[in-house]
Structure formats: structure tokens, C-alpha cells
Scaffold this motif. Structure first.
Motif, PDB file in Angstrom:
ATOM      1  N   SER A  97       0.790  -1.234   0.000  1.00  0.00           N
ATOM      2  CA  SER A  97       0.000   0.000   0.000  1.00  0.00           C
ATOM      3  C   SER A  97       0.820   1.281   0.000  1.00  0.00           C
ATOM      4  N   ASN A  98       2.022   1.287   0.572  1.00  0.00           N
ATOM      5  CA  ASN A  98       2.808   2.515   0.511  1.00  0.00           C
ATOM      6  C   ASN A  98       3.297   2.802  -0.904  1.00  0.00           C
ATOM      7  N   MET A  99       3.379   1.772  -1.745  1.00  0.00           N
ATOM      8  CA  MET A  99       3.628   2.015  -3.164  1.00  0.00           C
ATOM      9  C   MET A  99       2.329   2.396  -3.867  1.00  0.00           C
ATOM     10  N   ALA A 100       1.209   1.846  -3.417  1.00  0.00           N
ATOM     11  CA  ALA A 100      -0.078   2.121  -4.068  1.00  0.00           C
ATOM     12  C   ALA A 100      -0.652   3.491  -3.700  1.00  0.00           C
ATOM     13  N   MET A 101      -0.181   4.116  -2.612  1.00  0.00           N
ATOM     14  CA  MET A 101      -0.659   5.459  -2.248  1.00  0.00           C
ATOM     15  C   MET A 101      -0.491   6.405  -3.431  1.00  0.00           C
ATOM     16  N   THR A 102      -1.549   7.119  -3.767  1.00  0.00           N
ATOM     17  CA  THR A 102      -1.509   7.963  -4.966  1.00  0.00           C
ATOM     18  C   THR A 102      -1.025   9.371  -4.639  1.00  0.00           C
ATOM     19  N   VAL A 103      -0.774  10.140  -5.698  1.00  0.00           N
ATOM     20  CA  VAL A 103      -0.325  11.521  -5.533  1.00  0.00           C
ATOM     21  C   VAL A 103      -1.377  12.335  -4.791  1.00  0.00           C
ATOM     22  N   LEU A 104      -2.639  11.936  -4.914  1.00  0.00           N
ATOM     23  CA  LEU A 104      -3.730  12.625  -4.224  1.00  0.00           C
ATOM     24  C   LEU A 104      -3.579  12.564  -2.706  1.00  0.00           C
ATOM     25  N   ASN A 153      -5.343  11.572 -13.657  1.00  0.00           N
ATOM     26  CA  ASN A 153      -4.857  10.190 -13.648  1.00  0.00           C
ATOM     27  C   ASN A 153      -3.723   9.943 -12.640  1.00  0.00           C
ATOM     28  N   LEU A 154      -3.161  11.002 -12.056  1.00  0.00           N
ATOM     29  CA  LEU A 154      -2.200  10.793 -10.970  1.00  0.00           C
ATOM     30  C   LEU A 154      -2.878  10.778  -9.607  1.00  0.00           C
ATOM     31  N   GLY A 155      -4.071  11.336  -9.543  1.00  0.00           N
ATOM     32  CA  GLY A 155      -4.796  11.400  -8.274  1.00  0.00           C
ATOM     33  C   GLY A 155      -6.182  10.830  -8.408  1.00  0.00           C
ATOM     34  N   GLY A 157      -7.705   8.383  -6.954  1.00  0.00           N
ATOM     35  CA  GLY A 157      -8.391   8.041  -5.712  1.00  0.00           C
ATOM     36  C   GLY A 157      -7.384   7.496  -4.733  1.00  0.00           C
ATOM     37  N   ASN A 158      -7.863   7.098  -3.570  1.00  0.00           N
ATOM     38  CA  ASN A 158      -6.968   6.564  -2.547  1.00  0.00           C
ATOM     39  C   ASN A 158      -6.558   5.130  -2.884  1.00  0.00           C
ATOM     40  N   PHE A 159      -5.262   4.880  -2.848  1.00  0.00           N
ATOM     41  CA  PHE A 159      -4.710   3.536  -3.067  1.00  0.00           C
ATOM     42  C   PHE A 159      -5.168   2.935  -4.402  1.00  0.00           C
ATOM     43  N   THR A 160      -5.269   3.764  -5.426  1.00  0.00           N
ATOM     44  CA  THR A 160      -5.643   3.254  -6.750  1.00  0.00           C
ATOM     45  C   THR A 160      -4.493   3.547  -7.716  1.00  0.00           C
ATOM     46  N   TYR A 161      -4.579   4.658  -8.426  1.00  0.00           N
ATOM     47  CA  TYR A 161      -3.484   5.088  -9.294  1.00  0.00           C
ATOM     48  C   TYR A 161      -3.519   6.610  -9.356  1.00  0.00           C
ATOM     49  N   PHE A 162      -2.348   7.254  -9.469  1.00  0.00           N
ATOM     50  CA  PHE A 162      -1.105   6.586  -9.771  1.00  0.00           C
ATOM     51  C   PHE A 162      -0.184   6.682  -8.551  1.00  0.00           C
ATOM     52  N   SER A 163       0.689   5.684  -8.389  1.00  0.00           N
ATOM     53  CA  SER A 163       1.598   5.621  -7.255  1.00  0.00           C
ATOM     54  C   SER A 163       2.404   6.902  -7.102  1.00  0.00           C
ATOM     55  N   ALA A 164       2.361   7.493  -5.911  1.00  0.00           N
ATOM     56  CA  ALA A 164       3.111   8.727  -5.655  1.00  0.00           C
ATOM     57  C   ALA A 164       4.614   8.468  -5.641  1.00  0.00           C
TER      58      ALA A 164
END
Length: 547
Positions: A97-104, A153-155, A157-164
Motif C-alpha cells: 500500500s505505501n507504493m499504491a498510495m496515490t499523488v492525491l 490520472n495521478l490522483g 483516488g486513494n490507493f488506486t493510481y497513480f503511485s506517488a
């Protein structure tokens, strides 16, 4: 074309050739044409469709960085054309999940999202979370087709895409290299390393041959907070099942020519097979390297650069040392990378980037929603890993530290300091009750911490075989020994810092001038406050923990 080729994609530049593959009628010949400006043909290849898989594969000639190009695959009268293709470096980002956290979700998210328009040559692609009991040849689902980055597409949603972490790493590399970067995300929150490992990698670490069919039994001792409420035996299922994410999310990508891998995973293994991670992690790295090299017809280099994030924090003042042990095992029990067991790797230390007030502290496994309260009675043990502040929002420092390692290890940038100071020797002054620890770099002491260093001591000589010298690659022996002839195990005692000089830390041995048998630093789940661990170098990089 296969699922992960599309408009706006980045293909790997020279010296490697980019692998391209797709589908066709068995026995037919497919013509692949790469064209530049004005339709000028740059490369033309033919490939026969193999049966029964119905796939064709070709390797493009090595291309210099840049673009745009069009790529056309034709069979008879049928043609498929992909537009706006660039050549640069392609990085795969994977983990939990820390990789999946999005820029949002990260610190300064609005300004980070607003800045995306400045980076049209950092292209992004995200595989959808998927699992399979067999190795798949292609991705079953895609969350984000190859795209020019936008705030949407970078933000998403939460834990979706794109990885921050993936985005920031790619952005920082683009700023340093000044040519296109392609980023491929394949991550799933709450997943252990066993799910991302092939069966052969797991067997190399002593897991049974049928691992992945029968699943693993969760039998690692739980933290004190959990063990009284939950049985320590349960079967992993869903995305935690061994090899299911390797099968569905990594194996399909093996034909892709890559420049490097970024990995942020380990929280789940702080409570599952923790002390096997010093085997399972190096085994995964070696296995992925062999597989990507073979899958790309030798175009992805055999020593594929592999960067990773050392675990951050979870719970303040926790007596559990599973996070500390996992951090140590992430380096194959050496303390720094690259080392003999983990060549071609680089690490971002993150133990000083805690975030107690992160709103994303709660993350339920198996696709559950973040922010959902859970009860001990209605969840499984590893769901509870995510009931603390385990998702720090400062991903900028994480990515900055990662890109320093990438530039030094993957790109060979000389004289670039990419990791913090590490001890090279320790000298005991018995009569004064002091221990002088010499480090590899100039030291900056941000906090005179009385708990950061701990020692194990004894009145007799250490048992035969205990190593007092440092390893050649910088790490101390991980051996722990009892500190006296007393039958009960001894504990660790604080060794307060009394002086910090240029490259030396002097520790007080609390008036007990006995033989020091072991020394450790920052050995805690939450070793310090934000950017306030005891020791850093002059570039602001923290000294990693060691044992």
C-alpha cells in the motif's frame, strides 16, 4: 499488440532493444514498422505467429532517446497503429500500500498535482490488482492505459493510481536525465512478499514445493497487542496467497525491456515470516532479474537495478521489534546495500519519516476500504497491521532518496552520496567505560538520543565464532549472544551518546565496564520523530539502523 502496449507509451532506449509482442493467426507473418516524422520508416521487422499461443514477438533495434514515433503491426490487410511513442527508460514500481498510495494522498498533494503539466515526457501505466493460481501470459485488467500525466490520472483516488512514490521517482529521474521516463505500476496493498514471489523463489527459501496451491499458514508470533485476541494459525487467502500476484501482475510483464525496479513492501511481513525475509527478499530480486532477462530475450540486463524503501514506522512506543528486524532483513542482515548478497541494489531509509496524524493509517487487507474501523472479532491478523500510522504522507523524501540511489547504482553517477553514514569499526575503552564507533562519513547529530544506541555486555569473552570485526562490505555480524553466564537471557541496555566528532560517536556504557558483545542503533518500530533521528550525514541522509 499485447495489453500493455499503447499510444503514449515509453519503450526502453539503447543500448537495449525494446521487446514488442502481440497476437495473430497462428502461422501468419506479422510486419512491425517503427516510423518517425513524416512517416519515415526507422525500423522494419517481421515475426511469425507461434501456435498454439497465437503470439508473435520481435525485438526492435536499439533506439536513441526521444520521439515521437508510430508503431504499426500488420498481418495481411489488417493493421494496428500506436501513436506518440517515445524511447527512454522504463521503470517498474511494485509492492504494497505505501507504493499504491496515490499523488492525491501525499503531502502538498494539490501543488504536486498542479505540477504534472510540466512533465509530459514522464508517461504512466498502471496494471489493475489481479491474482491468479497459474502464470498468465498477459495482464487480465489494466487500471490506467499508457497516459500523459494529468491531475486526474495521478490522483484518481486513494490507493488506486497513480503511485506517488513511482511518479516522484520518475519525475526526479527525468529532471536529472532530461529524457523520457516510462513508469509501470503493479502494486496491491496489504500483500506479503510471498504473493509476489514465484514458486521457484519460495522453494529456494525452504517453502514446500506445493506452496501456492495449499497456501501458507500464518504461524509467526504476533505482536503482544494482537496475540491475546487472535489465533496465531490461519491460512493466507486472496491476494496474500503465495505466488498469485507474481502469476497475474509480474509474469505477464516479463517480455517488457526494463531499466530498473522500485519496490516498497514489507509491512505485511513484519507479522508474517519476518525472519525469512532475509532469504525471500534477495531470492525475489534474483528471480525477477533472471525472469526479466530471459523474457526480454536478454535485453533487460541480468543485474537489473533494484531499488527499495526500507520500512518507515507504525506505532509509537511499541515494544515489538518486528519492524526493526524486517528493516535489517531488507538488507540481507548486512545493514547497507549494495552488498555481496544484494548486488546492484539501492535503498531509501524511511524510518525518520513518521506521520502519526496520517489520515490513511487504516488499511484493511483483501481490497477493503481505507479509513474503515475494524474490530478484533471481525478481521484477520494482518488486517490489523494497518490500524496505526503506517502510511506516512511524505513520499517526496522517499522518492528523493530513491532517485539518489538510482543515479549512483543504476546510472553510475560518480561521487554522488546516496546513502547515510554507516559504522566501519568500534573500539572499546574499557578503563573509561566508553565505546567509540567510527562511521564512513562526516556526521551531523540532530538529536542527542539516550535510547538510539543499545549494547549487550558481558564479563567473559564472547563465545567462539562471534565476530567483533566489521564485515568487508560494511555490516557488523548480526550474531546476538548472551552477555553473561547467567542462565536467563540478557537484555539490551541504553548506551547514551556522550560526544559526536567528525566521524566518531562516543557512547557511555552506563558504568558497567564489561565486554561489549553486541551493539545496535535505531532498533525500534518508531525510532525517532520526523527527520529527527540521532545521526545524519552532511547531505541530510539518515544513518540506517544496524545490529
Amino acid at each position: 499488440f499485447a495489453s500493455y502496449y499503447g499510444d503514449h507509451m515509453v519503450l526502453q532506449k539503447e543500448p537495449a532493444g525494446a521487446v514488442v509482442w502481440g497476437y495473430g493467426e497462428p502461422g501468419a507473418v506479422v510486419t512491425v514498422v517503427l516510423s518517425g516524422a513524416g512517416g519515415l520508416i526507422v525500423t522494419k521487422k517481421t515475426a511469425q505467429v507461434k501456435g498454439p499461443s497465437g503470439t508473435w514477438t520481435t525485438v526492435l533495434d536499439p533506439m536513441d532517446r526521444g520521439g515521437p514515433y508510430t508503431l504499426t503491426a500488420g498481418q495481411g490487410l489488417e493493421n494496428v497503429t500506436l501513436q506518440d511513442i517515445y524511447f527512454g527508460d522504463v521503470w517498474l514500481c511494485s509492492g504494497q500500500s505505501n507504493m499504491a498510495m496515490t499523488v492525491l494522498q501525499i503531502a502538498n498533494a494539490s501543488s504536486e498535482l498542479a505540477a504534472t503539466a510540466r512533465y509530459p515526457y514522464v508517461r504512466v501505466f498502471a496494471a489493475a490488482p489481479a491474482r491468479s493460481n497459474i502464470e498468465l501470459e498477459d495482464l487480465e485488467r489494466i487500471d490506467l492505459l499508457w497516459s500523459i500525466p494529468t491531475a486526474e490520472n495521478l490522483g484518481h483516488g486513494n490507493f488506486t493510481y497513480f503511485s506517488a512514490v513511482c511518479w516522484l521517482l520518475g519525475r526526479y529521474l527525468y529532471e536529472a536525465l532530461q529524457y523520457p521516463i516510462g513508469l509501470v505500476e503493479a502494486a496491491w496493498g496489504g500483500t506479503p512478499i510471498e504473493a509476489w514471489s514465484s514458486r521457484r523463489a519460495l522453494q529456494a527459501c525452504g517453502f514446500p514445493e506445493d506452496t501456492g496451491r495449499t497456501g501458507l499458514v500464518f504461524c509467526t508470533p504476533l505482536s503482544p497487542a494482537l496475540s491475546s485476541s487472535i489465533s496465531p494459525h490461519w491460512h493466507l487467502s486472496g491476494p496474500q496467497t503465495p505466488s498469485v500476484l507474481w502469476n497475474a501482475m509480474i509474469h505477464p510483464l516479463l517480455n517488457m525491456t526494463l531499466r530498473g525496479v522500485a519496490w516498497y513492501q514489507g509491512e505485511a511481513n513484519a507479522f508474517l515470516h519476518t525472519d525469512r525475509y532475509n532469504c525471500t527478499f534477495p531470492a525475489l530480486i534474483a528471480d525477477w532479474r533472471r525472469a526479466f532477462h530471459a523474457g526480454s530475450a536478454g535485453q533487460t540486463e541480468l543485474l537489473l537495478p533494484f531499488g527499495f524503501v526500507q520500512l518507515s514506522t507504525y506505532r509509537r512506543q511499541s515494544p515489538d521489534d518486528s519492524f526493526a528486524r524486517l528493516r535489517w532483513h531488507q538488507t540481507a542482515d548486512v545493514g547497507v546495500v549494495p552488498n555481496a548478497r544484494m548486488p546492484g541494489t539501492f535503498m531509501a531509509v524511511a524510518m525518520d519519516l513518521c506521520d502519526e496524524h496520517s489520515p490513511y493509517g487504516r488499511r484493511v487487507l483483501g481490497g477493503g476500504d481505507e479509513g474503515v474501523e475494524t474490530k478484533l472479532s471481525d478481521t484477520n491478523p494482518t488486517s490489523l497491521l494497518f490500524l496505526g500510522s503506517i502510511h506516512p504522507r511524505d513520499k517526496q523524501n522517499v522518492a528523493h532518496r530513491l532517485q539518489l540511489g538510482a543515479r549512483a547504482v543504476a546510472y553510475g553517477e560518480k561521487d554522488l552520496v546516496f546513502q547515510g553514514p554507516y559504522p566501519t569499526r568500534a573500539i572499546l575503552e574499557v578503563t573509561r567505560g566508553l565505546l567509540n564507533v567510527t562511521y564512513s562519513q562526516e556526521l551531523v547529530c540532530r538529536r542527542r538520543d539516550t535510547q538510539a544506541f543499545e549494547v549487550r555486555k558481558g564479563k567473559s569473552f564472547p563465545p567462539q565464532g562471534w565476530k567483533r570485526e566489521a564485515h568487508l562490505d560494511g555490516g557488523f555480524s548480526p550474531t546476538q549472544v548472551c552477555c553473561s553466564s547467567h542462565p536467563s537471557p540478557c537484555g539490551w541496555l541504553p548506551a547514551p551518546v556522550v560526544a559526536v566528532e567528525s566521524r566518531t560517536v562516543t557512547l557511555a556504557l552506563a558504568g558497567c565496564r564489561t565486554l561489549v558483545l553486541a551493539l545496535r542503533y535505531a532498533w525500534a518500530e518508531w525510532p525517532c520523530e520526523y527527520e529527527s533521528c540521532a545521526l545524519y550525514n552532511t547531505q541530510g541522509l539518515p544513518a540506517p539502523p544496524f545490529l
